[in-house]
Each structure stands twice: as structure tokens, then as C-alpha cells.
Design a protein around this motif. Structure first.
Motif, PDB file in Angstrom:
ATOM      1  N   UNK A 162       0.841  -1.239   0.028  1.00 10.14           N
ATOM      2  CA  UNK A 162      -0.017  -0.170   0.061  1.00 10.14           C
ATOM      3  C   UNK A 162       0.914   1.102   0.029  1.00 10.14           C
ATOM      4  N   UNK A 163       1.027   1.984  -1.082  1.00  4.17           N
ATOM      5  CA  UNK A 163       1.944   2.890  -1.390  1.00  4.17           C
ATOM      6  C   UNK A 163       1.476   4.162  -1.993  1.00  4.17           C
ATOM      7  N   UNK A 164       2.034   5.180  -1.358  1.00  6.25           N
ATOM      8  CA  UNK A 164       1.632   6.697  -1.987  1.00  6.25           C
ATOM      9  C   UNK A 164       3.019   7.383  -2.020  1.00  6.25           C
ATOM     10  N   UNK A 165       3.513   7.389  -3.158  1.00  9.96           N
ATOM     11  CA  UNK A 165       4.789   8.293  -3.218  1.00  9.96           C
ATOM     12  C   UNK A 165       4.700   9.722  -2.966  1.00  9.96           C
ATOM     13  N   UNK A 166       5.686  10.176  -2.367  1.00  5.80           N
ATOM     14  CA  UNK A 166       5.707  11.727  -2.489  1.00  5.80           C
ATOM     15  C   UNK A 166       5.903  12.192  -4.013  1.00  5.80           C
TER      16      UNK A 166
ATOM     17  N   UNK B  20       9.731   7.062  -6.287  1.00  4.11           N
ATOM     18  CA  UNK B  20      10.095   5.852  -6.779  1.00  4.11           C
ATOM     19  C   UNK B  20      10.082   4.899  -5.595  1.00  4.11           C
ATOM     20  N   UNK B  21       9.876   3.612  -5.569  1.00  5.99           N
ATOM     21  CA  UNK B  21      10.047   2.676  -4.441  1.00  5.99           C
ATOM     22  C   UNK B  21      11.305   2.799  -3.840  1.00  5.99           C
ATOM     23  N   UNK B  22      11.467   2.566  -2.333  1.00  3.01           N
ATOM     24  CA  UNK B  22      12.629   2.975  -1.750  1.00  3.01           C
ATOM     25  C   UNK B  22      12.798   4.339  -1.172  1.00  3.01           C
ATOM     26  N   UNK B  23      11.997   5.410  -2.001  1.00  4.51           N
ATOM     27  CA  UNK B  23      12.109   6.609  -1.518  1.00  4.51           C
ATOM     28  C   UNK B  23      11.266   7.147  -0.496  1.00  4.51           C
ATOM     29  N   UNK B  24      11.433   8.156   0.020  1.00  5.88           N
ATOM     30  CA  UNK B  24      10.516   8.722   1.078  1.00  5.88           C
ATOM     31  C   UNK B  24       9.053   8.754   0.171  1.00  5.88           C
ATOM     32  N   UNK B  25       7.820   8.181   1.261  1.00  8.79           N
ATOM     33  CA  UNK B  25       6.785   8.065   0.787  1.00  8.79           C
ATOM     34  C   UNK B  25       5.630   8.707   1.865  1.00  8.79           C
ATOM     35  N   UNK B  26       4.311   9.014   1.367  1.00 10.79           N
ATOM     36  CA  UNK B  26       3.426   9.314   2.393  1.00 10.79           C
ATOM     37  C   UNK B  26       3.041   8.009   3.198  1.00 10.79           C
ATOM     38  N   UNK B  27       2.614   7.050   2.227  1.00  7.87           N
ATOM     39  CA  UNK B  27       2.313   5.529   2.736  1.00  7.87           C
ATOM     40  C   UNK B  27       3.302   4.747   2.179  1.00  7.87           C
TER      41      UNK B  27
END
Length: 187
Positions: free
Chosen positions: A55-59, A74-81
Motif C-alpha cells: 500500500x504505497x503513496x509516493x511523494x 520511486x520505491x525505496x524513497x520517502x513516501x506518504x504511505x
């Protein structure tokens, strides 16, 4: 000059019936999901996901037109979720414990899901569903937040009962700066 919609490829009636059934099934899944979230039935909501959920929400950032490929994280970077089913379960237990101060008293929300497009992928029983969402959140007397954006879900049929479950969710908020005091609402 008149504008005509693009020509729809002709398909057989059974294929159209199957597409309509699938679209209705996904639309119903999202309606049930919205209702569960708005009723704060988070443990029931969690049952709509597979055990290997992401469950992912990128910045998102503002970029020039020529740099739009870099606008979404991108995956592995800072994300909201950036959650798994286990981490969502932990957050839900925290809500239920009374220790989630940002949600006491709880928010009132309304989740609206629209513009649903579903297509099968190469793996049998798996689909990609794209949708738009609007989430209205009200808390206390004057706290009002609106979250709008798009979601891309990978859906998978449960091998035991055949129902659709959400295996992956990517949430792209239209805002790159969240103006809310917190984001304790699931999208």
C-alpha cells in the motif's frame, strides 16, 4: 466540426458480458471499501487485501514539463504511505486502543471512487484497476481536509472463494504539499 468518440472494437456478446461483470464487481468492491472506511470498520477493511499487500503513496514534486518522469517518487524513497498488511494492522490496532490522539474524537470521512477502468493482465485471475478518488475529512468544528487523486490497484482472485482482493495499491495524490495537520485517513 463534430467530435465523435473513438470507435470501440467489436467483441462478442459473452466477452462484453464478462467485461461488464468484472467492472461491476470492481465497482462494488470499491463501494464496500468506501463504506467500511467511512464507518471506521478498519479490521473489516483490511480483509479486502491480500497477505502480501503493498500500500504505497509516493511523494510527488513539481517539475518542469520536460522532467515529468521525475515528478513521482520511486520505491525505496520517502513516501506518504509505504505499508504492508502487517503495518496497516498495527495502525488499526492503535486506532482501536484509544491511543491514536489524532483520531480522538474520530474524523468523519466520505470516500468517493469514480472513473474506474479495469483490464486483465497476463496472469490469470489478476487485473489492474485504475480509479479516481476524493476523500472528504471533517474533524472537530473547523478541521476540513480534501484529498484527491488517482489509484492504481493490482487485484487478485482469492483461490479459496474467488472474490477479488487488493494485492497492490499505488496512490497518487494531486497535491504535493499536504495542508492537513495529519494524514490519519486511509485512501
Amino acid at each position: 466540426m463534430s467530435i465523435h468518440p473513438p470507435e470501440t472494437p467489436r467483441t462478442s456478446a459473452p466477452a462484453v458480458d464478462e467485461d461488464m461483470r468484472l467492472h461491476f464487481e470492481v465497482q462494488r468492491l470499491y463501494a464496500v471499501e468506501s463504506q467500511l472506511l467511512d464507518q471506521h470498520r478498519y479490521a473489516d477493511w483490511l480483509e479486502l487485501f491480500t497477505d502480501d499487500l503493498h500500500y504505497w503513496a509516493p511523494v510527488r514534486t513539481n517539475r518542469l514539463r520536460r522532467q515529468q518522469a521525475l515528478a513521482d517518487g520511486s520505491p525505496g524513497e520517502v513516501a506518504i504511505f509505504d505499508e504492508t498488511k502487517a503495518s496497516l494492522a498495527w495502525r488499526i490496532r492503535r486506532f482501536d486502543s484509544g491511543m491514536a490522539w489524532a483520531e480522538d474524537p474520530p474524523s468523519r470521512t466520505r470516500h468517493l471512487i469514480t472513473n474506474i477502468l479495469v483490464r486483465p493482465v497476463d496472469e490469470p485471475g489478476e487485473y489492474v484497476a485504475e480509479s479516481s478518488f476524493l476523500c472528504y475529512r471533517n474533524r472537530l468544528e473547523r478541521e476540513v481536509d480534501l484529498y484527491a487523486g488517482g489509484r492504481t490497484d493490482q487485484l487478485r482472485r482469492d483461490p479459496d472463494d474467488g472474490r477479488l482482493l487488493i494485492a497492490r495499491r499505488t496512490i497518487l495524490l494531486d497535491q504535493n504539499v499536504l495542508l492537513a495537520k495529519n494524514l490519519s485517513t486511509f485512501l
